[in-house]
Design a protein around this motif. Structure first.
Motif, PDB file in Angstrom:
ATOM      1  N   THR A  16       0.808  -1.308  -0.246  1.00 19.33           N
ATOM      2  CA  THR A  16       0.164   0.026  -0.015  1.00 19.33           C
ATOM      3  C   THR A  16       0.787   1.323  -0.333  1.00 19.33           C
ATOM      4  N   THR A  17       0.971   2.712  -0.887  1.00 21.24           N
ATOM      5  CA  THR A  17       1.280   3.722  -0.915  1.00 21.24           C
ATOM      6  C   THR A  17       0.562   4.338  -0.539  1.00 21.24           C
ATOM      7  N   TYR A  18       0.759   5.601   0.355  1.00 19.47           N
ATOM      8  CA  TYR A  18       0.125   6.460   0.708  1.00 19.47           C
ATOM      9  C   TYR A  18       0.086   7.821   0.289  1.00 19.47           C
ATOM     10  N   SER A  19      -0.797   8.273  -0.242  1.00 22.28           N
ATOM     11  CA  SER A  19      -0.716   9.463  -0.828  1.00 22.28           C
ATOM     12  C   SER A  19       0.189  10.956  -0.096  1.00 22.28           C
ATOM     13  N   CYS A  20       0.490  11.423  -1.027  1.00 20.10           N
ATOM     14  CA  CYS A  20       1.327  12.869   0.042  1.00 20.10           C
ATOM     15  C   CYS A  20      -0.066  13.937   0.791  1.00 20.10           C
ATOM     16  N   GLY A  21      -1.248  13.634  -0.239  1.00 17.99           N
ATOM     17  CA  GLY A  21      -2.530  14.525   0.792  1.00 17.99           C
ATOM     18  C   GLY A  21      -3.108  13.728   1.799  1.00 17.99           C
TER      19      GLY A  21
END
Ligand SMILES: *[C@@H]1O[C@H](CO)[C@@H](O)[C@H](O)[C@H]1NC(C)=O
Ligand SMILES: *[C@@H]1O[C@H](CO)[C@@H](O)[C@H](O)[C@H]1NC(C)=O
Ligand SMILES: *[C@@H]1O[C@H](CO)[C@@H](O)[C@H](O)[C@H]1NC(C)=O
Ligand SMILES: *[C@@H]1O[C@H](CO)[C@@H](O)[C@H](O)[C@H]1NC(C)=O
Ligand SMILES: *[C@@H]1O[C@H](CO)[C@@H](O)[C@H](O)[C@H]1NC(C)=O
Length: 467
Positions: A240-245
């Motif tokens: 899973t990646t995290y958006s910087c927003g």
């Protein structure tokens, strides 16, 4: 097991002692191979979950450690190691494919990159995940294929790997990091940690290249690929990646202009409306600046006006004052020499009775008077010495400039100012600060990781502002 099967088994064992032949046989007789091949057989690639492709450290080159190629099941770490790993890689809570020594190496390596992206936790998290998965994931063999090995001091070591990572992960990682600014210099962090990459492929190429000599970087070549060959059992890494927003791992708008909360120009507008400005000719000036300028002008003109006014007064008094001062000097001298009173009544000529009161000098004033008179005389009689020595002292103090150097290596910087914007609304019903508490917990977790990762010469200080 009947007789013919037993014969087959014997045949397999015989042939499998010649590894290269064994591979071809095994692939054609997949079901049987399970029976025969144990985990320490080194001839067959195993690409499945809960299996490692590398484990432990088998050698060193130029001070960088090299992993051992392996095919073994993932190992259950002891409690301490497990919690250590989870502090850096929260997703790896079960078995792992790395030893404590390996993990410590990983940590010290990623440490070098942390200061550049620490201002944007989402980017940091994604970036760490590449290396967490690469080094410690229990499913390592699913996305790592050791493509070349090398003998180092008698041990077989990894020399090159293929690392399968989905394009989706790469894209998201790059997007979350591309705008992150590196604190003190306002340059993009990616120019340091990504070799100024324009896309995730460039970035992967940059971090995957084998470092020559003692330069920092990967000890072996990492070839990032996105699609695994069919039927190999391999599956690209896609954590899973995290958006910087993402609000839970918020980055400031400077680091993440794409964030939905930043794209709306709502917050700056009311601010602009509230601040008043004045038009002076073609120039638009802020009220504050304007009033400060006026205040400055008023102060300056008051000062000069007073100066001018005072000068006139002194000029008119000068003729009267001159002899007075001479007399006063002598008077002070005499009184100091004669008697050490608290107050020196200065003998004044009778023709200036009004000034008499004002020149009653205390002991301190008397000393200062003598000192400065002597000093003034001395300066006036030795002008060359004074001028040269003051110049000399200044030059002496400037000697440090000889060693003046502008620090261009950002890793030597001593402070980073990091801003984590959070909006916490206290619930009307009261006690509804759950959001704030959750954020605080997440932040403390992050701080713990950062603390662990901060290079020795950096320290962390926290500050909070309430609205
Ligand atoms: C494989 O390794 C295990 C433990 O390391 C050992 O007990 C076993 O005998 C090995 N098997 C072979 C075929 O070498
Ligand atoms: C070779 O490997 C063994 C076992 O993995 C290890 O104990 C030894 O230190 C290694 N040799 C070198 C030179 O690193
Ligand atoms: C390993 O793979 C299995 C199956 O795909 C998955 O359930 C598990 O979460 C993976 N483990 C990690 C740590 O990614
Ligand atoms: C892994 O690497 C080896 C050596 O380069 C290669 O022969 C093999 O086909 C690769 N396997 C996969 C699944 O890519
Ligand atoms: C990787 O994960 C993302 C979101 O978690 C998903 O949209 C994407 O389809 C996945 N890609 C692959 C190849 O599994």
């Amino acid at each position: 097991m009947n007789l013919s099967q037993r014969k087959m088994l014997g045949l397999f064992i015989l042939i499998c002692s010649i590894p290269s032949i064994c591979i071809s046989l095994v692939s054609s007789e997949r079901s049987d191979s399970r029976l025969l091949l144990t985990s320490n057989d080194t001839s067959k690639e195993i690409h499945k979950e809960e299996y490692c492709a590398m484990y432990d450290i088998c050698g060193e080159r130029n001070g960088k450690v090299l992993n051992c190629p392996t095919r073994r099941p993932a190992v259950k770490p002891d409690e301490l190691l497990s919690s250590k790993i989870q502090s850096l890689c929260p997703t790896l809570s079960g078995n792992v494919c790395c030893t404590e020594r390996q993990f410590d190496t990983l940590r010290s390596q990623v440490q070098q990159a942390i200061p550049f992206v620490v201002s944007c936790p989402a980017c940091l998290r994604n970036f760490l995940n590449i290396f967490c998965e690469l080094s410690c994931s229990p499913n390592q063999s699913q996305f790592i294929n050791v493509t070349s090995t090398a003998m180092v001091s008698g041990n077989l070591t990894v020399d090159g790997i293929d690392y399968y990572v989905t394009d989706a992960f790469g894209e998201e990682l790059f997007n979350s990091c591309k705008e992150v600014k590196f604190g003190s210099m306002n340059t993009r962090a990616i120019s340091f940690i990504g070799g100024n990459a324009q896309n995730f492929k460039d970035w992967f190429r940059f971090i995957g290249r084998k470092a020559e000599g003692t330069e920092p970087g990967s000890p072996y070549a990492i070839n990032y690929r996105s699609t695994a060959p069919e039927a190999s059992g391999m599956k690209p890494m896609n954590v899973t990646t995290y958006s910087c927003g993402d609000t839970s791992l918020g980055c400031s708008c400077g680091d993440c202009p794409a964030s939905p909360s930043c794209s709306s120009s709502a917050p700056p507008t009311p601010h602009k409306k509230r601040s008043c400005s004045i038009r002076v000719g073609s120039l638009k000036v802020q009220c504050l600046d304007f009033s400060l300028a006026i205040l400055y002008i008023v102060l300056v003109s008051t000062f000069f006006g007073w100066g001018l006014f005072h000068k006139k007064e002194t000029k008119s008094a000068a003729s009267r004052l001159k002899p007075l001062l001479n007399v006063m000097d002598e008077g002070v001298n005499n009184s100091i020499n004669k008697q050490k009173n608290d107050v020196h009544p200065v003998q004044m000529p009778e023709e200036h009775p009004p000034v008499n009161k004002a020149v009653q000098l205390s002991v301190i004033q008397g000393y200062m008077c003598t000192f400065y008179r002597r000093y003034g005389r001395w300066v006036a009689t030795n002008p060359t010495l004074v001028l040269c020595s003051s110049l000399g002292v200044v030059l002496l103090l400037c000697l440090g400039l000889l060693r003046f150097k502008v620090e261009t290596r950002p890793e030597k910087a001593s402070a980073f100012v990091t801003t984590y914007p959070v909006v916490n609304k206290v619930d009307q019903a009261g006690g509804g600060n759950g959001k704030a508490v959750a954020w605080e917990k997440a932040f403390i977790r992050l701080v713990k990781v950062s603390l662990m990762l901060l290079p020795d010469h950096l320290f962390l200080s926290m500050d909070g502002v309430g609205y």
